[in-house]
Scaffold this motif. Structure first.
Motif, PDB file in Angstrom:
ATOM      1  N   ASP A 105       0.845  -1.200   0.000  1.00 31.40           N
ATOM      2  CA  ASP A 105       0.000   0.000   0.000  1.00 31.40           C
ATOM      3  C   ASP A 105       0.883   1.254   0.000  1.00 31.40           C
ATOM      4  O   ASP A 105       0.610   2.223  -0.711  1.00 31.40           O
ATOM      5  CB  ASP A 105      -0.968  -0.006   1.195  1.00 31.40           C
ATOM      6  N   GLY A 106       1.939   1.190   0.809  1.00 25.38           N
ATOM      7  CA  GLY A 106       2.905   2.297   0.855  1.00 25.38           C
ATOM      8  C   GLY A 106       3.634   2.469  -0.469  1.00 25.38           C
ATOM      9  O   GLY A 106       3.871   3.591  -0.920  1.00 25.38           O
ATOM     10  N   HIS A 107       3.974   1.335  -1.110  1.00 22.77           N
ATOM     11  CA  HIS A 107       4.701   1.430  -2.388  1.00 22.77           C
ATOM     12  C   HIS A 107       3.861   2.157  -3.444  1.00 22.77           C
ATOM     13  O   HIS A 107       4.373   2.984  -4.193  1.00 22.77           O
ATOM     14  CB  HIS A 107       5.055   0.031  -2.921  1.00 22.77           C
ATOM     15  N   VAL A 108       2.550   1.826  -3.493  1.00 28.53           N
ATOM     16  CA  VAL A 108       1.681   2.459  -4.492  1.00 28.53           C
ATOM     17  C   VAL A 108       1.575   3.962  -4.205  1.00 28.53           C
ATOM     18  O   VAL A 108       1.667   4.791  -5.125  1.00 28.53           O
ATOM     19  CB  VAL A 108       0.279   1.798  -4.512  1.00 28.53           C
ATOM     20  N   ALA A 109       1.411   4.296  -2.926  1.00 30.66           N
ATOM     21  CA  ALA A 109       1.319   5.718  -2.544  1.00 30.66           C
ATOM     22  C   ALA A 109       2.608   6.455  -2.896  1.00 30.66           C
ATOM     23  O   ALA A 109       2.578   7.593  -3.400  1.00 30.66           O
ATOM     24  CB  ALA A 109       1.019   5.832  -1.052  1.00 30.66           C
ATOM     25  N   ILE A 110       3.746   5.817  -2.658  1.00 31.70           N
ATOM     26  CA  ILE A 110       5.042   6.420  -2.995  1.00 31.70           C
ATOM     27  C   ILE A 110       5.147   6.613  -4.512  1.00 31.70           C
ATOM     28  O   ILE A 110       5.554   7.669  -4.993  1.00 31.70           O
ATOM     29  CB  ILE A 110       6.216   5.541  -2.477  1.00 31.70           C
ATOM     30  N   GLY A 111       4.732   5.587  -5.273  1.00 34.49           N
ATOM     31  CA  GLY A 111       4.815   5.653  -6.733  1.00 34.49           C
ATOM     32  C   GLY A 111       4.044   6.835  -7.292  1.00 34.49           C
ATOM     33  O   GLY A 111       4.552   7.577  -8.150  1.00 34.49           O
ATOM     34  N   ILE A 112       2.831   7.027  -6.797  1.00 40.85           N
ATOM     35  CA  ILE A 112       2.013   8.148  -7.288  1.00 40.85           C
ATOM     36  C   ILE A 112       2.646   9.481  -6.886  1.00 40.85           C
ATOM     37  O   ILE A 112       2.690  10.435  -7.670  1.00 40.85           O
ATOM     38  CB  ILE A 112       0.563   8.026  -6.746  1.00 40.85           C
ATOM     39  N   THR A 113       3.177   9.537  -5.668  1.00 37.48           N
ATOM     40  CA  THR A 113       3.819  10.771  -5.193  1.00 37.48           C
ATOM     41  C   THR A 113       5.056  11.104  -6.029  1.00 37.48           C
ATOM     42  O   THR A 113       5.272  12.263  -6.409  1.00 37.48           O
ATOM     43  CB  THR A 113       4.221  10.619  -3.704  1.00 37.48           C
ATOM     44  N   VAL A 114       5.846  10.088  -6.330  1.00 36.41           N
ATOM     45  CA  VAL A 114       7.055  10.303  -7.138  1.00 36.41           C
ATOM     46  C   VAL A 114       6.664  10.805  -8.532  1.00 36.41           C
ATOM     47  O   VAL A 114       7.290  11.730  -9.071  1.00 36.41           O
ATOM     48  CB  VAL A 114       7.901   9.001  -7.224  1.00 36.41           C
ATOM     49  N   ALA A 115       5.597  10.212  -9.085  1.00 37.86           N
ATOM     50  CA  ALA A 115       5.132  10.657 -10.408  1.00 37.86           C
ATOM     51  C   ALA A 115       4.755  12.140 -10.354  1.00 37.86           C
ATOM     52  O   ALA A 115       5.089  12.917 -11.256  1.00 37.86           O
ATOM     53  CB  ALA A 115       3.944   9.810 -10.856  1.00 37.86           C
ATOM     54  N   ARG A 116       4.083  12.520  -9.285  1.00 32.56           N
ATOM     55  CA  ARG A 116       3.656  13.913  -9.147  1.00 32.56           C
ATOM     56  C   ARG A 116       4.868  14.848  -9.049  1.00 32.56           C
ATOM     57  O   ARG A 116       4.911  15.909  -9.680  1.00 32.56           O
ATOM     58  CB  ARG A 116       2.791  14.023  -7.882  1.00 32.56           C
ATOM     59  N   MET A 117       5.866  14.429  -8.265  1.00 29.62           N
ATOM     60  CA  MET A 117       7.061  15.263  -8.091  1.00 29.62           C
ATOM     61  C   MET A 117       7.841  15.399  -9.395  1.00 29.62           C
ATOM     62  O   MET A 117       8.291  16.489  -9.748  1.00 29.62           O
ATOM     63  CB  MET A 117       7.957  14.671  -6.998  1.00 29.62           C
ATOM     64  N   LEU A 118       8.010  14.285 -10.106  1.00 30.48           N
ATOM     65  CA  LEU A 118       8.792  14.335 -11.346  1.00 30.48           C
ATOM     66  C   LEU A 118       8.032  15.059 -12.452  1.00 30.48           C
ATOM     67  O   LEU A 118       8.630  15.724 -13.307  1.00 30.48           O
ATOM     68  CB  LEU A 118       9.191  12.923 -11.790  1.00 30.48           C
ATOM     69  N   ASN A 119       6.702  14.956 -12.418  1.00 26.51           N
ATOM     70  CA  ASN A 119       5.883  15.635 -13.423  1.00 26.51           C
ATOM     71  C   ASN A 119       6.028  17.154 -13.297  1.00 26.51           C
ATOM     72  O   ASN A 119       5.981  17.873 -14.291  1.00 26.51           O
ATOM     73  CB  ASN A 119       4.424  15.210 -13.261  1.00 26.51           C
ATOM     74  N   GLU A 120       6.228  17.612 -12.053  1.00 25.03           N
ATOM     75  CA  GLU A 120       6.389  19.058 -11.835  1.00 25.03           C
ATOM     76  C   GLU A 120       7.678  19.596 -12.449  1.00 25.03           C
ATOM     77  O   GLU A 120       7.778  20.789 -12.721  1.00 25.03           O
ATOM     78  CB  GLU A 120       6.347  19.369 -10.331  1.00 25.03           C
ATOM     79  N   ILE A 121       8.663  18.724 -12.617  1.00 26.10           N
ATOM     80  CA  ILE A 121       9.937  19.193 -13.201  1.00 26.10           C
ATOM     81  C   ILE A 121      10.130  18.632 -14.617  1.00 26.10           C
ATOM     82  O   ILE A 121      11.248  18.520 -15.111  1.00 26.10           O
ATOM     83  CB  ILE A 121      11.147  18.820 -12.313  1.00 26.10           C
ATOM     84  N   ARG A 122       9.022  18.290 -15.247  1.00 26.53           N
ATOM     85  CA  ARG A 122       9.042  17.711 -16.593  1.00 26.53           C
ATOM     86  C   ARG A 122       9.904  18.527 -17.567  1.00 26.53           C
ATOM     87  O   ARG A 122      10.650  17.956 -18.366  1.00 26.53           O
ATOM     88  CB  ARG A 122       7.598  17.645 -17.110  1.00 26.53           C
ATOM     89  N   ASP A 123       9.824  19.850 -17.476  1.00 23.23           N
ATOM     90  CA  ASP A 123      10.573  20.714 -18.408  1.00 23.23           C
ATOM     91  C   ASP A 123      12.088  20.585 -18.241  1.00 23.23           C
ATOM     92  O   ASP A 123      12.844  20.860 -19.166  1.00 23.23           O
ATOM     93  CB  ASP A 123      10.161  22.187 -18.219  1.00 23.23           C
ATOM     94  N   ASP A 124      12.512  20.188 -17.047  1.00 23.90           N
ATOM     95  CA  ASP A 124      13.953  20.049 -16.792  1.00 23.90           C
ATOM     96  C   ASP A 124      14.397  18.590 -16.767  1.00 23.90           C
ATOM     97  O   ASP A 124      15.564  18.294 -16.509  1.00 23.90           O
ATOM     98  CB  ASP A 124      14.312  20.673 -15.435  1.00 23.90           C
ATOM     99  N   LEU A 125      13.439  17.696 -16.986  1.00 23.77           N
ATOM    100  CA  LEU A 125      13.739  16.266 -16.801  1.00 23.77           C
ATOM    101  C   LEU A 125      14.413  15.673 -18.034  1.00 23.77           C
ATOM    102  O   LEU A 125      13.847  15.674 -19.121  1.00 23.77           O
ATOM    103  CB  LEU A 125      12.432  15.514 -16.510  1.00 23.77           C
ATOM    104  N   PRO A 126      15.648  15.147 -17.863  1.00 24.01           N
ATOM    105  CA  PRO A 126      16.298  14.505 -18.999  1.00 24.01           C
ATOM    106  C   PRO A 126      15.868  13.033 -19.077  1.00 24.01           C
ATOM    107  O   PRO A 126      16.078  12.282 -18.143  1.00 24.01           O
ATOM    108  CB  PRO A 126      17.785  14.617 -18.668  1.00 24.01           C
ATOM    109  N   GLY A 127      15.248  12.663 -20.189  1.00 22.31           N
ATOM    110  CA  GLY A 127      14.863  11.262 -20.379  1.00 22.31           C
ATOM    111  C   GLY A 127      13.416  11.001 -20.031  1.00 22.31           C
ATOM    112  O   GLY A 127      12.609  11.910 -19.850  1.00 22.31           O
TER     113      GLY A 127
END
Ligand code: NI
Length: 364
Positions: A105-127
Motif C-alpha cells: 500500500d505504501g509502495h503504491v502511494a510512494i509511486g504516485i507521489t514520485v510521479a507527481r514530483m517528477l511531473n512538476e519538473i518535466r521541463d527540466d527532466l532529462p529522459g
C-alpha cells in the motif's frame, strides 16, 4: 533544481491519504482493480500517457521529460495478502481476511507521489520515466506476466529501480548492497510411495514415514557439508504429510519445502544434492520417490555502478539519512526477473518505528 526532500515533505498529507486509503481497501494478486483504478486516475490527471489492464490489473505510465536522456523504469507492487488484520488502526482493512501486511500500500502511494514530483519538473527532466504498477508480487508471478505483456519494450528501459518498505530497519535508514541483494528461490515437493499395512506387522510393509524422516535429516547436510561456509543457502522442509491414524502404516508420504541461494553454482549444487539424497535414501528404505523442483525467481542482483550512485544520491537528497550499503536478505522478489534483463537497483526503505510500537515483521 527542485529540493526533492522538501517537496516530499510538502506532499506528506497526500501520500498518507493515499496509503491509508489503499490500506483500507486491500486486494490480493491479480484482483487489484480498485487500486489500479486509482493509480490510473491519478496518473491521467497529471497528463501522463497511461495504459491499464496489463497482466490483468497492471498499470504502466510514461512521463517524457523535455530533455533527452535514458528511459528509467520504476516498479511498484500493488497486492495485499490473505491475512486477518488485528492492528486496530483507524485505517484498518475493511475487507475481512485481506490485509496490506507487506507494505505494498505504501509502495503504491510512494509511486504516485514520485510521479507527481517528477511531473512538476518535466521541463527540466532529462529522459523518460516509465512507471510500472505491478500486480501479484506475492508468489503469483506478476512480474513474469508483465514482462510477457511487453513492459520491458516500447520504450525499453536502460535502468530499473524498485524499493520495499522494510520493517526490520528503522525509519530514516536506506539499505541495499551492490551485487546479489536478495536470494533466488525454488520450491520442491517429494512423494514417497511404500506399501501400507498394519502398524503391528511392520515387516510386511514398506514404511514411507521412515524414508521421509531420514530424507529430512539427510537434507540438513546439504548446507552444512556441500556448500562452502563462505556462501549462503537455505534448504527448508516446510510440510510433511503421511498417515491418518495410530495403527496403520501409510502407503505414501509427502514432503515440501523451499531452496534459497545467491550464486548459480550454489543453486546447481542444491538441485543436484536434493535429487541424489531423495533418490538414494528412498531406495535405501525400499520406497519409490518422485521429486519435483520448481524454479521460482532468480536472485535480485544490483548493478554495482547504479547502486553506488544511489547511495551517494540518498545522502545528498535526504538530510541525516543512514545508509547501510551491506544489507542482504534471504527472502526473494519477482523484481529479479526484470533486473535479470535490465540492470537495476533494488533498495529497502526503513519503516520501523519502535517508539510507536510499529515494528512488526512483514506478513504479520
Ligand atoms: Ni512485499
Amino acid at each position: 533544481m527542485i529540493d526533492f526532500f522538501q517537496e516530499a515533505q510538502n506532499l506528506f498529507e497526500f501520500t498518507r491519504m493515499l496509503r491509508r486509503d489503499f490500506h483500507r481497501h486491500p486486494e490480493i494478486g491479480f484482483t487489484e482493480i480498485r487500486t489500479a483504478g486509482i493509480v490510473a486516475r491519478e496518473l491521467v490527471q497529471m497528463g501522463l500517457e497511461v495504459t491499464s489492464g496489463i497482466a490483468e490489473t497492471g498499470v504502466v505510465a510514461l512521463l517524457e521529460g523535455s530533455k533527452p536522456g535514458p528511459v528509467v523504469l520504476l516498479r511498484f507492487d500493488m497486492d495485499a495478502l490473505p491475512v486477518f488484520e488485528e492492528t486496530g488502526a483507524e485505517y484498518t482493512s475493511l475487507t475481512p481476511g485481506i490485509m496490506h501486511a507487506c507494505g505494498h500500500d505504501g509502495h503504491v502511494a510512494i509511486g504516485i507521489t514520485v510521479a507527481r514530483m517528477l511531473n512538476e519538473i518535466r521541463d527540466d527532466l532529462p529522459g523518460t520515466v516509465k512507471f510500472v504498477f505491478q500486480p501479484a508480487e506475492e508468489g503469483q508471478g506478476g512480474a513474469e506476466r508483465m514482462i510477457k505483456a511487453g513492459v520491458l519494450n516500447n520504450p525499453a528501459p536502460a535502468h530499473t529501480l524498485a524499493l520495499h518498505l522494510w520493517n526490520e530497519m528503522p525509519v530514516g535508514t536506506v539499505g541495499f548492497v551492490p551485487g546479489a541483494m536478495m536470494a533466488g528461490a525454488a520450491l520442491f515437493s517429494i512423494k514417497l510411495t511404500g506399501r501400507g499395512g498394519h502398524g503391528a506387522i511392520p515387516d510386511q510393509t514398506i514404511d514411507p514415514i521412515i524414508a521421509a524422516t531420514q530424507i529430512v535429516s539427510a537434507l540438513q547436510t546439504i548446507v552444512s557439508r556441500n556448500i562452502s561456509p563462505m556462501q549462503s543457502a537455505v534448504v527448508s522442509v516446510t510440510y510433511i504429510k503421511a498417515g491418518e491414524t495410530y495403527n496403520v502404516i501409510p502407503q505414501s508420504a509427502e514432503l515440501r519445502g523451499t531452496l534459497r541461494f545467491f550464486e548459480p553454482e550454489v543453486k546447481a549444487k542444491l538441485f543436484i544434492r536434493l535429487e541424489q539424497i531423495v533418490e538414494s535414501v528412498a531406495k535405501t528404505f525400499e520406497c519409490q520417490s518422485e521429486l519435483k523442483i520448481t524454479d521460482l525467481t532468480p536472485p535480485v542482483v544490483n548493478d554495482i555502478e547504479l547502486t553506488t550512485r544511489l547511495g551517494r544520491l540518498a545522502e545528498s537528497v535526504v538530510p541525516d539519512i543512514k545508509v547501510d550499503s551491506s544489507y542482504r536478505l534471504m527472502v526473494s522478489e519477482d523484481m529479479a526477473l526484470m533486473m535479470e534483463q535490465v540492470p537495476g537497483c533494488y533498495f529497502l526503505v526503513g519503516s520501523a518505528n519502535p517508539e510507536k510500537g510499529l515494528n512488526y515483521g512483514h506478513h504479520h
